[in-house]
Design a protein around this motif. Structure first.
Motif, PDB file in Angstrom:
ATOM      1  N   HIS A 148       0.855  -1.184   0.000  1.00  0.00           N
ATOM      2  CA  HIS A 148       0.000   0.000   0.000  1.00  0.00           C
ATOM      3  C   HIS A 148       0.895   1.239   0.000  1.00  0.00           C
ATOM      4  CE1 HIS A 148      -4.339  -0.985   0.538  1.00  0.00           C
ATOM      5  NE2 HIS A 148      -3.818  -2.188   0.712  1.00  0.00           N
ATOM      6  N   ASP A 149       0.456   2.275  -0.670  1.00  0.00           N
ATOM      7  CA  ASP A 149       1.292   3.468  -0.841  1.00  0.00           C
ATOM      8  C   ASP A 149       1.745   4.052   0.494  1.00  0.00           C
ATOM      9  OD1 ASP A 149       1.185   3.321  -3.575  1.00  0.00           O
ATOM     10  OD2 ASP A 149      -0.361   4.853  -3.816  1.00  0.00           O
ATOM     11  N   ALA A 150       0.834   4.162   1.464  1.00  0.00           N
ATOM     12  CA  ALA A 150       1.182   4.770   2.737  1.00  0.00           C
ATOM     13  C   ALA A 150       2.222   3.938   3.479  1.00  0.00           C
ATOM     14  CB  ALA A 150      -0.070   4.941   3.601  1.00  0.00           C
ATOM     15  N   ILE A 151       2.097   2.615   3.398  1.00  0.00           N
ATOM     16  CA  ILE A 151       3.055   1.737   4.065  1.00  0.00           C
ATOM     17  C   ILE A 151       4.420   1.835   3.392  1.00  0.00           C
ATOM     18  CG2 ILE A 151       3.590  -0.645   4.663  1.00  0.00           C
ATOM     19  CD1 ILE A 151       1.229   0.556   6.237  1.00  0.00           C
ATOM     20  N   GLU A 152       4.431   1.863   2.079  1.00  0.00           N
ATOM     21  CA  GLU A 152       5.708   1.987   1.361  1.00  0.00           C
ATOM     22  C   GLU A 152       6.394   3.305   1.688  1.00  0.00           C
ATOM     23  OE1 GLU A 152       5.611  -0.765  -2.597  1.00  0.00           O
ATOM     24  OE2 GLU A 152       4.753   1.240  -2.805  1.00  0.00           O
TER      25      GLU A 152
ATOM     26  N   LEU B  78      -6.905   1.609   2.231  1.00  0.00           N
ATOM     27  CA  LEU B  78      -7.799   1.448   1.093  1.00  0.00           C
ATOM     28  C   LEU B  78      -8.049  -0.044   0.859  1.00  0.00           C
ATOM     29  CD1 LEU B  78      -6.146   4.130  -1.197  1.00  0.00           C
ATOM     30  CD2 LEU B  78      -8.393   4.289  -0.109  1.00  0.00           C
ATOM     31  N   SER B  79      -9.305  -0.404   0.678  1.00  0.00           N
ATOM     32  CA  SER B  79      -9.675  -1.812   0.559  1.00  0.00           C
ATOM     33  C   SER B  79     -10.786  -1.973  -0.462  1.00  0.00           C
ATOM     34  CB  SER B  79     -10.131  -2.358   1.913  1.00  0.00           C
ATOM     35  OG  SER B  79     -11.325  -1.707   2.328  1.00  0.00           O
ATOM     36  N   ALA B  80     -11.038  -3.240  -0.819  1.00  0.00           N
ATOM     37  CA  ALA B  80     -12.105  -3.521  -1.779  1.00  0.00           C
ATOM     38  C   ALA B  80     -13.458  -3.074  -1.237  1.00  0.00           C
ATOM     39  CB  ALA B  80     -12.126  -5.010  -2.107  1.00  0.00           C
ATOM     40  N   SER B  81     -13.656  -3.178   0.087  1.00  0.00           N
ATOM     41  CA  SER B  81     -14.929  -2.774   0.687  1.00  0.00           C
ATOM     42  C   SER B  81     -15.050  -1.261   0.819  1.00  0.00           C
ATOM     43  CB  SER B  81     -15.079  -3.404   2.074  1.00  0.00           C
ATOM     44  OG  SER B  81     -14.134  -2.854   2.976  1.00  0.00           O
ATOM     45  N   GLY B  82     -13.926  -0.573   0.895  1.00  0.00           N
ATOM     46  CA  GLY B  82     -13.935   0.876   1.062  1.00  0.00           C
ATOM     47  C   GLY B  82     -14.321   1.334   2.452  1.00  0.00           C
ATOM     48  N   SER B  83     -14.428   0.396   3.399  1.00  0.00           N
ATOM     49  CA  SER B  83     -14.950   0.734   4.720  1.00  0.00           C
ATOM     50  C   SER B  83     -13.882   1.201   5.704  1.00  0.00           C
ATOM     51  CB  SER B  83     -15.683  -0.473   5.305  1.00  0.00           C
ATOM     52  OG  SER B  83     -14.810  -1.571   5.450  1.00  0.00           O
ATOM     53  N   TYR B  84     -12.628   1.169   5.318  1.00  0.00           N
ATOM     54  CA  TYR B  84     -11.558   1.579   6.242  1.00  0.00           C
ATOM     55  C   TYR B  84     -11.046   2.982   5.948  1.00  0.00           C
ATOM     56  CZ  TYR B  84     -11.612  -3.201   7.835  1.00  0.00           C
ATOM     57  OH  TYR B  84     -12.026  -4.400   8.359  1.00  0.00           O
ATOM     58  N   GLY B  85     -11.652   3.642   4.996  1.00  0.00           N
ATOM     59  CA  GLY B  85     -11.344   5.036   4.737  1.00  0.00           C
ATOM     60  C   GLY B  85     -10.100   5.261   3.902  1.00  0.00           C
ATOM     61  N   THR B  86      -9.807   6.525   3.676  1.00  0.00           N
ATOM     62  CA  THR B  86      -8.631   6.947   2.939  1.00  0.00           C
ATOM     63  C   THR B  86      -7.376   6.663   3.765  1.00  0.00           C
ATOM     64  OG1 THR B  86      -9.877   8.701   1.853  1.00  0.00           O
ATOM     65  CG2 THR B  86      -7.482   8.945   1.899  1.00  0.00           C
ATOM     66  N   GLU B  87      -6.301   6.301   3.083  1.00  0.00           N
ATOM     67  CA  GLU B  87      -5.017   6.131   3.777  1.00  0.00           C
ATOM     68  C   GLU B  87      -4.407   7.503   4.044  1.00  0.00           C
ATOM     69  OE1 GLU B  87      -2.243   3.482   1.836  1.00  0.00           O
ATOM     70  OE2 GLU B  87      -3.893   2.207   1.173  1.00  0.00           O
TER      71      GLU B  87
END
Length: 350
Positions: free
Chosen positions: A124-128, A254-263
């Motif tokens: 994921h971009d934020a983790i990288e 960011l996930s397929a469900s979209g339920s965890y919000g923006t990174e």
């Protein structure tokens, strides 16, 4: 180079992988296998996993439930196929070792065969970006990490195969928390000391945990704490990394469900007073990410490993074994959970 791909397990994840392969352009998905044939599928479908080999694939994408993963992976490797498998890598470390043995045996005849597991949170971009900041060294040594990853059960939660330990290997920890543990080990390496509390509080009609709390320390003294929860009613992902010269946090994924919000990646560098002591509440900078590129990055790394021989950085079998052993260590560290007699007693009194 175009690779012929077969997908075994054509549910949600199988279709996500199919879409990523189509976007990449270096794969031709020639067949998919599932228990039920989709009459609207744009590719041939079969119900017998062995039937996919009639289509002469170069790679097998394994998107089946945990208990089926070792058999699919080992069969594919024995037939000389490259394999991309979903996480968790089976139900336990014994499953992973079985696949590693098949990998080693396959390498004796074809050292170029690739086995990759899909731990997409690493890319994921934020983790990288967090990893780049730490690797640059300007923030100093990593002291400790905190992670919370939780959701609210979900419809038919009790009936889901993921909550049958014979099929899945465990509950919310192995299903979702394993991602956070994998990130911990990416940042800090293996943990040698583990303490935990594993609980079943709300979903008392299932034989697996709905919450796991763990405290871990590695040989260098870096400490990490994790809370993996199926009763986190507000879907939550939060990773905090505290270093000598400041901190980094990632809120949302960011996930397929979209339920965890923006990174959102937050960076703060300490300010020092005249005596050289950190001043509380340093100024923070935020970087937001709105597009999930992790699926595409994983497929691109897999393709490069197969075609160009590029070594895998994410999702190796050794990384899969390391994180599965950590999952098992967390289960075992709580004697009230790991002792079958006490576990049965706990269920009876709830």
């Amino acid at each position: 180079m175009m690779l012929r791909a077969a997908i075994i397990g054509y549910g949600k994840m199988g279709r996500i992988r199919h879409e990523a392969m189509d976007r990449h352009g270096g794969f031709e998905v020639v067949v998919a296998c599932d228990t039920v044939v989709d009459p609207e599928a744009a590719i041939p479908m079969v119900t017998n996993p062995l039937a996919v080999y009639d289509y002469d694939p170069d790679v097998i994408v394994c998107s089946v439930p945990n208990m089926m993963i070792p058999d699919v992976v080992c069969t594919a490797l024995a037939r000389g196929k490259h394999v991309f498998s979903e996480k968790p890598p089976g139900r336990n470390s014994a499953d992973v070792r079985l696949m590693m043995e098949a990998e080693a045996a396959a390498h004796k005849s074809d050292a170029s065969l690739v086995l990759k597991f899909g731990f997409n949170h690493r890319v994921h971009d934020a983790i990288e970006e967090a990893k780049k900041l730490i690797d640059a060294g300007t923030m100093g040594d990593l002291y400790f990490m905190r992670g919370v990853y939780g959701k609210a059960g979900g419809p038919n939660y009790a009936q889901n195969w993921r909550n049958d330990p014979e099929l899945s290997g465990g509950g919310i920890l192995i299903d979702q928390g394993i991602h956070m543990l994998d990130l911990f080990q990416m940042f800090a390496g293996r943990f040698t000391d583990v303490q935990s509390f594993v609980q079943r509080k709300f979903w008392t009609d299932v034989p697996v945990e709905d919450n796991a709390f763990a405290l871990m320390k590695n040989a260098e003294g870096i400490v990490a704490s994790v809370h993996s929860s199926a009763t986190q009613w507000q879907h939550t992902f939060r990773l905090e990394l505290y270093l000598r010269n400041g901190f980094i946090s990632v809120d949302g994924i960011l996930s397929a469900s979209g339920s965890y919000g923006t990174e959102v990646l937050t960076l703060a560098l300490n300010r020092l007073d005249a005596t050289g002591s950190p001043i509380p509440n340093p100024e923070q900078q935020e970087l937001r990410f709105t597009e999930d590129k992790s699926w595409d990055k994983e497929i691109a790394e897999f393709h490069a490993a197969v075609v160009e021989g590029t070594p895998l950085k994410c999702g190796t079998s050794q990384q899969a074994l390391d994180v599965m052993e950590l999952v098992e260590a967390i289960y075992a560290a709580d004697p009230e959970w790991s002792n079958p007699r006490q576990k049965t007693s706990q269920t009876a009194t709830e």
